[in-house]
Design a protein around this motif. Structure first.
Motif, short mmCIF file in Angstrom:
data_model
loop_
_atom_site.label_atom_id
_atom_site.label_comp_id
_atom_site.label_asym_id
_atom_site.label_seq_id
_atom_site.Cartn_x
_atom_site.Cartn_y
_atom_site.Cartn_z
N THR A 287 0.82 -1.22 0.00
CA THR A 287 0.00 0.00 0.00
C THR A 287 0.85 1.26 0.00
OG1 THR A 287 -1.71 -1.19 1.24
CG2 THR A 287 -1.85 1.22 1.20
N VAL A 288 1.83 1.30 0.91
CA VAL A 288 2.63 2.51 1.09
C VAL A 288 3.72 2.64 0.04
CG1 VAL A 288 4.13 3.76 2.70
CG2 VAL A 288 2.14 2.52 3.56
N GLY A 289 4.28 1.51 -0.38
CA GLY A 289 5.39 1.55 -1.33
C GLY A 289 5.07 2.29 -2.63
N PRO A 290 4.02 1.88 -3.36
CA PRO A 290 3.72 2.60 -4.61
C PRO A 290 3.40 4.07 -4.40
CG PRO A 290 2.56 0.51 -4.53
CD PRO A 290 3.16 0.72 -3.18
N LEU A 291 2.71 4.37 -3.29
CA LEU A 291 2.38 5.76 -3.00
C LEU A 291 3.64 6.59 -2.76
CD1 LEU A 291 0.21 7.91 -2.50
CD2 LEU A 291 0.13 7.17 -0.11
N ALA A 292 4.57 6.04 -1.98
CA ALA A 292 5.82 6.76 -1.70
C ALA A 292 6.65 6.94 -2.97
CB ALA A 292 6.63 6.01 -0.64
N ILE A 293 6.70 5.88 -3.80
CA ILE A 293 7.46 5.97 -5.06
C ILE A 293 6.84 7.00 -5.98
CG2 ILE A 293 8.12 4.71 -7.14
CD1 ILE A 293 8.36 2.20 -5.36
N TYR A 294 5.49 6.99 -6.06
CA TYR A 294 4.80 7.94 -6.93
C TYR A 294 5.07 9.38 -6.50
CZ TYR A 294 1.06 10.72 -8.96
OH TYR A 294 0.37 11.71 -9.60
N LEU A 295 4.96 9.65 -5.17
CA LEU A 295 5.19 11.00 -4.67
C LEU A 295 6.62 11.44 -4.91
CD1 LEU A 295 3.18 10.88 -1.30
CD2 LEU A 295 2.52 12.00 -3.44
N ALA A 296 7.57 10.50 -4.73
CA ALA A 296 8.98 10.84 -4.95
C ALA A 296 9.23 11.16 -6.43
CB ALA A 296 9.87 9.70 -4.48
N VAL A 297 8.71 10.30 -7.31
CA VAL A 297 8.89 10.53 -8.74
C VAL A 297 8.19 11.82 -9.17
CG1 VAL A 297 8.35 9.63 -11.03
CG2 VAL A 297 9.21 8.09 -9.26
N GLN A 298 6.98 12.04 -8.61
CA GLN A 298 6.23 13.25 -8.95
C GLN A 298 7.00 14.50 -8.55
OE1 GLN A 298 3.36 13.43 -10.50
NE2 GLN A 298 2.48 15.42 -10.02
N LYS A 299 7.60 14.48 -7.36
CA LYS A 299 8.28 15.67 -6.85
C LYS A 299 9.66 15.86 -7.45
CE LYS A 299 9.36 18.08 -2.53
NZ LYS A 299 9.29 18.03 -1.05
N LEU A 300 10.39 14.77 -7.65
CA LEU A 300 11.78 14.87 -8.08
C LEU A 300 11.95 14.86 -9.60
CD1 LEU A 300 13.44 12.47 -5.49
CD2 LEU A 300 13.31 14.97 -5.41
N ILE A 301 10.99 14.26 -10.32
CA ILE A 301 11.16 14.12 -11.78
C ILE A 301 10.05 14.82 -12.56
CG2 ILE A 301 11.31 12.48 -13.68
CD1 ILE A 301 12.49 10.46 -11.72
N ILE A 302 8.81 14.42 -12.28
CA ILE A 302 7.70 14.91 -13.10
C ILE A 302 7.50 16.41 -12.94
CG2 ILE A 302 5.23 14.74 -13.55
CD1 ILE A 302 5.37 11.81 -12.78
N MET A 303 7.38 16.89 -11.68
CA MET A 303 7.11 18.31 -11.46
C MET A 303 8.22 19.21 -11.99
SD MET A 303 5.22 18.31 -7.74
CE MET A 303 5.11 20.09 -7.72
N PRO A 304 9.53 18.90 -11.72
CA PRO A 304 10.58 19.73 -12.32
C PRO A 304 10.55 19.71 -13.85
CG PRO A 304 11.47 18.43 -10.53
CD PRO A 304 10.09 17.92 -10.78
N TYR A 305 10.25 18.54 -14.43
CA TYR A 305 10.18 18.46 -15.88
C TYR A 305 9.04 19.31 -16.43
CZ TYR A 305 9.37 16.47 -20.51
OH TYR A 305 9.15 16.32 -21.85
N VAL A 306 7.86 19.18 -15.81
CA VAL A 306 6.71 19.96 -16.26
C VAL A 306 6.97 21.45 -16.08
CG1 VAL A 306 4.28 20.46 -15.80
CG2 VAL A 306 5.06 18.09 -15.86
N ARG A 307 7.59 21.81 -14.94
CA ARG A 307 7.88 23.22 -14.68
C ARG A 307 8.87 23.77 -15.73
NH1 ARG A 307 10.22 22.66 -10.09
NH2 ARG A 307 8.26 22.36 -8.95
N ALA A 308 9.90 22.98 -16.03
CA ALA A 308 10.86 23.42 -17.03
C ALA A 308 10.21 23.56 -18.41
CB ALA A 308 12.03 22.42 -17.10
#
Length: 453
Positions: A287-308
């Motif tokens: 339960t927690v693993g996918p959620l933590a991975i998603y939040l980490a990827v969202q914050k560290l990869i997806i959001m910076p990419y979208v912002r750029a």
């Protein structure tokens, strides 16, 4: 993304209603009257100077295009819903003309999906594009064969669309299901009786009304095989991609995790079997693993990419908008030159009967608050364009942005604007300040100012 930035800057669509200065509910007679008046003003044959003649031809073309769209019921309905870009979508020429706005919206969304799928297919699998373009022939054939196989084995019975009992019969199985689907939820209750596969299943899905189309779901299924509980979530991570994670807990299946990625017409499934027994630690990590991975990827990869990407698109759009603003400014100045002779005649007619004379008119951002003194006002002189719109000692502006009026342009894109007028009527001075999209009708007694002021 670029389209969204254009919407923010207000450069994506020219307002045809504002150009013709008519209401959005304008009748055909009102459209024709405004169109004829502008044609007389901008007709190229009225100008001998080669440069003025060229500018008049360009403005005359804009006016004619606006009238053609708004005078045609189907084109007008499409424009009202989706703006000028909605008219550029491929496929409208084969659409039946007698359609309601709701049907037009549905058809537009279908055409947009088909266009997006074609573009995405070209990027993901260009070799199959030729087959996909033949009106979906390959997909249609597969669907027909698939449904034919189903019909050979099963008989379907559907009733009410809101609460649907769904029965399926064959030699050894009978399945009955009740489905209720709404804008925010989806509920299913199913019962299957047969040998050896009999079960009772209940599932519920909640749909969040957000941009990412987030969905959470849970289900319980019990039968001769045991009991299975599933829960998970689904979210849109890009325009064409959806990611979902589902945790399955059952006896005797144990605990497993399924991760699914949908991109256009392609689906990637990653099943992970954690344990054959129901262990709290396995349930926790699933339960927690996918959620933590998603939040980490969202914050560290997806959001910076979208912002750029957004910053890059914004810089590009600023360059595009700068040239677009310069073009519209040039068109507005050309329109003012073409209005000079007409304005002289209008002023002479109004002065002879002590009618409506526009003394000064300014459009843009006015700075009056002391806290904003460091900012400079961004306004343009629109006295001539407004005087040109005076008819029978009246000036009527519709409920639309005034930046689209003939002789106007936006001097401060993306900022709040107003229209300030100083006019004379019956020998008395009047003054009014109107918001950008507020309708305006002058003269009015409440606008009158005393002689001392």
């Amino acid at each position: 993304m670029a389209a969204a930035l254009e919407n923010e800057l207000g450069l994506d669509n020219e307002d045809y209603y504002s150009l013709l200065n008519v209401r959005r509910e304008a009748t055909q007679d009102e459209l024709k009257s405004s169109y004829r008046r502008l044609c007389m003003l901008y007709h190229p044959d009225k100008h001998r100077d080669p440069e003025l003649k060229r500018q008049a031809e360009q403005l005359f073309t804009y006016v004619h295009q606006a009238y053609e769209v708004l005078s045609d019921p189907q084109s007008r309905a499409i424009y009202d819903i989706f703006g000028k870009k909605g008219l550029e979508v491929e496929g409208w020429e084969v659409v039946e003309r007698k359609r309601t706005p709701a049907e037009i919206r549905e058809e537009y969304e279908r055409l947009q999906r088909e266009r997006d799928e074609r573009r995405l297919q070209q990027r993901t699998n260009p070799k199959e594009v030729a087959n996909k373009r033949l009106n979906g022939t390959s997909e249609a054939v597969w669907d027909i064969k698939h449904h034919a196989d189903l019909l050979n084995r099963k008989t379907h019975l559907l009733t009410s669309p809101l609460s649907q009992p769904h029965c399926v019969f064959n030699c050894t199985l009978m399945t009955t299901s009740i489905v209720r689907d709404t804008k925010t939820s989806h509920f299913t209750l199913a019962l299957q009786l047969g040998v050896p596969h009999s079960y009772l299943m209940m599932s519920y899905q909640y749909k969040f009304q957000d941009e990412d189309q987030t969905k959470v779901k849970g289900s319980i299924k019990t039968g001769f095989f045991g009991t299975l509980v599933e829960y998970g979530a689904e979210r849109k991570i890009s325009r064409h991609s959806v990611v979902a994670a589902t945790v399955s807990i059952g006896v005797p299946q144990g605990v497993s995790l399924k991760i699914r990625l949908n991109r256009a017409s392609q689906t990637y499934l990653f099943p992970i079997h954690l344990t054959d027994q129901i262990l709290p630690s396995a349930v926790f990590y699933a339960t927690v693993g996918p959620l933590a991975i998603y939040l980490a990827v969202q914050k560290l990869i997806i959001m910076p990419y979208v912002r750029a990407q957004k910053e890059q698109e914004l810089e590009k759009q600023k360059e595009v908008s700068a040239s677009e603003i310069a073009r519209r400014k040039q068109e507005a100045e050309a329109a003012v030159l073409l209005m000079q002779e007409s304005v002289k005649r209008i002023i002479d007619a109004e002065e002879s009967k002590m009618g409506l004379i526009i003394l000064n008119a300014w459009y843009g951002k006015f700075v009056s608050d002391n806290s904003q003194k460091h900012e400079s006002a961004k306004v343009i002189d629109v006295t001539v364009p407004l005087q040109c719109l005076v008819k029978d000692s009246k000036l009527i502006l519709t409920e639309a942005s005034k930046a689209g009026l003939p002789g106007f342009y936006d001097p401060c894109v993306g900022e709040e604007k107003s229209l300030k007028l100083l006019y004379q009527f019956r020998g008395a001075m009047h003054q009014v300040l109107s918001g950008d999209t507020e309708p305006l009708k002058i003269p009015k007694q409440c606008h009158r100012i005393d002689s001392e002021a």
